[in-house]
Design a protein around this motif. Structure first.
Motif, PDB file in Angstrom:
ATOM      1  N   ASP A  62      70.550 -38.467 -34.714  1.00 42.42           N
ATOM      2  CA  ASP A  62      71.684 -39.357 -34.897  1.00 42.42           C
ATOM      3  C   ASP A  62      73.029 -38.645 -34.740  1.00 42.42           C
ATOM      4  OD1 ASP A  62      71.568 -37.792 -37.123  1.00 42.42           O
ATOM      5  OD2 ASP A  62      71.106 -39.400 -38.530  1.00 42.42           O
ATOM      6  N   LYS A  87      72.430 -38.962 -41.034  1.00 40.85           N
ATOM      7  CA  LYS A  87      71.728 -39.205 -42.301  1.00 40.85           C
ATOM      8  C   LYS A  87      72.343 -38.424 -43.456  1.00 40.85           C
ATOM      9  CE  LYS A  87      68.565 -41.943 -40.594  1.00 40.85           C
ATOM     10  NZ  LYS A  87      69.120 -42.051 -39.233  1.00 40.85           N
ATOM     11  N   ASP A 142      66.807 -48.171 -40.836  1.00 35.07           N
ATOM     12  CA  ASP A 142      67.459 -47.105 -41.596  1.00 35.07           C
ATOM     13  C   ASP A 142      68.737 -46.626 -40.907  1.00 35.07           C
ATOM     14  OD1 ASP A 142      66.314 -45.934 -39.404  1.00 35.07           O
ATOM     15  OD2 ASP A 142      65.387 -44.276 -40.494  1.00 35.07           O
TER      16      ASP A 142
END
Length: 545
Positions: free
Chosen positions: A265, A302, A321
């Motif tokens: 990410d 995250k 998520d």
């Protein structure tokens, strides 16, 4: 035709006909929409009527909406120092029942659902709306880059403009500042002008300063071949093979690396499949192509602090998520700017940024029929409208990009114009099934090509040349994109490229590399998937089924 509803324009040579109830002519011949007959404000999910003063100022308590002449437009200014304002609505009384066909735009990309429709079938017409009676076409819109999300409603007894001022899913807190909400513009077809040509002209009225590529944009994109399963080697192989089919060395094509290069990410770190994105850019350049890169600016890591994250949007589907950055926080905008700057330092000539409308609203454009997002949530900064928040994000990307080209994908169309050189105007085509390409590609190009070279270079998405899609269909789609005057991108499986396909690609690249007039769909008034086109002065019929 009711004679009282029309008036001749003077001066400009147009000799065009305008709505007398809704428009008037200035000494210079420019058309302006008249002051509204009614004005309403939405506060606390309730609509309250504003009281008119002199036809141009409307108030309710301390809420104020004022209309001022501004060149060829009517500028709307809003004040609401105390109330959390959700929207302002203007109404003009007018009989629309004589106009059987209506065409609006879409909020961001189209989704295969563009068409001329009866007036009552579409409740919200984003950004602009056209009314057509088989003789004339009238246009109502707002200029691009506005500070509210605007849509038009066509009622039997009138026309409405709603300027949505929400911030997130709640009303904006304007405080003591005055919001320049929108600039209203109108237009009417010239004698004998087609609705298509009328919309093309009107797009230039709505966007007076487009930011366009210096040369036509074309090339390749790997997404519809590998769908994210890419690597340094796959990009190198595709670039080398497709470069052999390029004929114009004065206008070099792009090789765009889509999703799959980044580390999880974090869009500032490359994964092990690529290892070195600077080296990747050099590799693409060594084959005579210009490197491009896909990114998702608002995805969070995250390990990001919760203080940087946007709220979880109630009822948001497919979120899983994923963590999203709050675009109103300066630290997050600084990250977006650093990443875009990094891609430039790596040597990329184009950046394609994606998902920002989804990440901001939690909805795709096709899901924004009744509202843009779920109610009740807000960003950290509630003093800016959603349009202002988006504008700030877009301009942050633009500033960081410098002379790199920017493609917006899943971006608000009207807010992209004048900021990005290219905009992906429709949802994804396909390298797996032809019906999706027909739906998302042909429909999109047919109804948004008037925006090409007026708002930006209008990218109708790729030709997915794979074994799963029939060549007789892709060959037609390839020809249409290459000769429409819009950008052309190809995703090709190398092992299916026989002599016929290579010859077709070579010709398509040759055509796409040069400046061409916009194509025109000749049957778009009755066919959502136009089959008859005027391309470079000749009429071509396609078979999409």
């Amino acid at each position: 035709m009711l004679r009282r509803n029309f008036i001749k324009l003077s001066a400009t040579g147009f000799a065009a006909v305008m709505y007398s109830r809704l428009t008037y002519a200035t000494g210079s011949g420019a058309s302006l929409i008249n002051h509204p007959d009614e004005a309403w404000a939405q506060v606390g999910d309730q609509w309250v009527k504003l009281t008119g003063k002199g036809g141009s100022v409307f108030t309710y308590r301390d809420i104020k909406a004022e209309v001022k002449n501004s060149g060829n437009a009517q500028a709307v200014y809003i004040q609401s120092p105390a109330a959390e304002l959700q929207a302002i609505k203007f109404k003009w009384k007018y009989q629309t029942s004589t106009y059987p066909k209506v065409l609006g735009d879409h909020w961001e990309r189209t989704y295969g659902d563009m068409a001329w429709k009866p007036p009552g079938e579409v409740v919200r017409n984003p950004w602009y709306v056209l009314l057509h009676d088989d003789k004339q076409t009238a246009c109502f819109g707002v200029k691009t880059g506005c500070s509210t999300l605007c849509w038009w409603g066509v009622k039997p007894d009138g026309i409405e403009l709603v300027m949505d001022t929400r911030s997130g899913g709640v009303g904006v807190k304007l405080g003591q500042r005055t919001l320049h909400a929108a600039d209203i513009v109108t237009g009417m077809s010239k004698a004998g002008q087609t609705p298509y040509a009328t919309l093309t002209d009107f797009c230039k009225v709505m966007c007076t300063k487009p930011r366009l590529p210096k040369q036509p944009v074309y090339g390749i994109n790997d997404w519809y071949v590998v769908y994210g399963k890419n690597s340094y080697q796959t990009i190198s192989d595709q670039t080398a093979a497709m470069a052999e089919l390029v004929t114009d060395t004065n206008n070099r094509p792009f090789s765009v690396i889509d999703d799959g290069w980044q580390h999880a990410d974090d869009f500032s770190i490359v994964n092990d499949k690529f290892k070195d994105m600077h080296k990747m850019a050099d590799e693409i350049k060594s084959h005579g192509m210009l490197p491009g890169l896909w990114t998702r600016p608002l995805i969070a890591r995250k390990d990001d602090s919760k203080s940087l994250l946007a709220p979880q949007i109630p009822g948001r589907s497919q979120q899983g998520d994923e963590l999203i950055l709050d675009p109103t926080i300066p630290e997050n905008l600084a990250r977006v700017k650093r990443n875009i700057t990094l891609y430039k330092q790596w040597g990329y000539n184009m950046v394609k940024h994606d998902y920002s409308s989804w990440d901001i609203f939690g909805r795709w454009g096709m899901q924004m029929k009744d509202s843009f997002t779920a109610p009740g949530w807000k960003f950290q900064d509630q003093t800016k409208t959603n349009a202002e928040i988006i504008n700030t994000l877009y301009h942050t990307i633009r500033e960081a990009a410098g002379d790199m080209y920017i493609i917006g994908c899943n971006t608000m169309s009207h807010l992209s114009a004048g900021v990005f050189e290219l905009n992906r105007i429709g949802d994804d085509t396909s390298g797996k099934e032809w019906p999706r390409t027909k739906k998302m590609g042909v429909n999109t190009l047919g109804f948004r090509l008037p925006q090409n070279k007026a708002f930006y270079a209008a990218d109708g998405d790729c030709v997915g040349l794979t074994k799963d899609v029939a060549w007789d269909k892709n060959k037609q789609w390839l020809l249409l994109l290459a000769e429409s005057g819009s950008p052309l991108f190809i995703s090709a499986e190398l092992d299916i490229l026989d002599a016929e396909k290579k010859t077709a690609i070579k010709q398509a690249f040759t055509n796409a590399a040069k400046v061409q007039p916009n194509g025109e769909p000749l049957d778009w008034l009755i066919n959502p998937f136009p089959e008859k086109w005027s391309l470079n002065g000749r009429e071509i019929s396609f078979n999409w089924d």
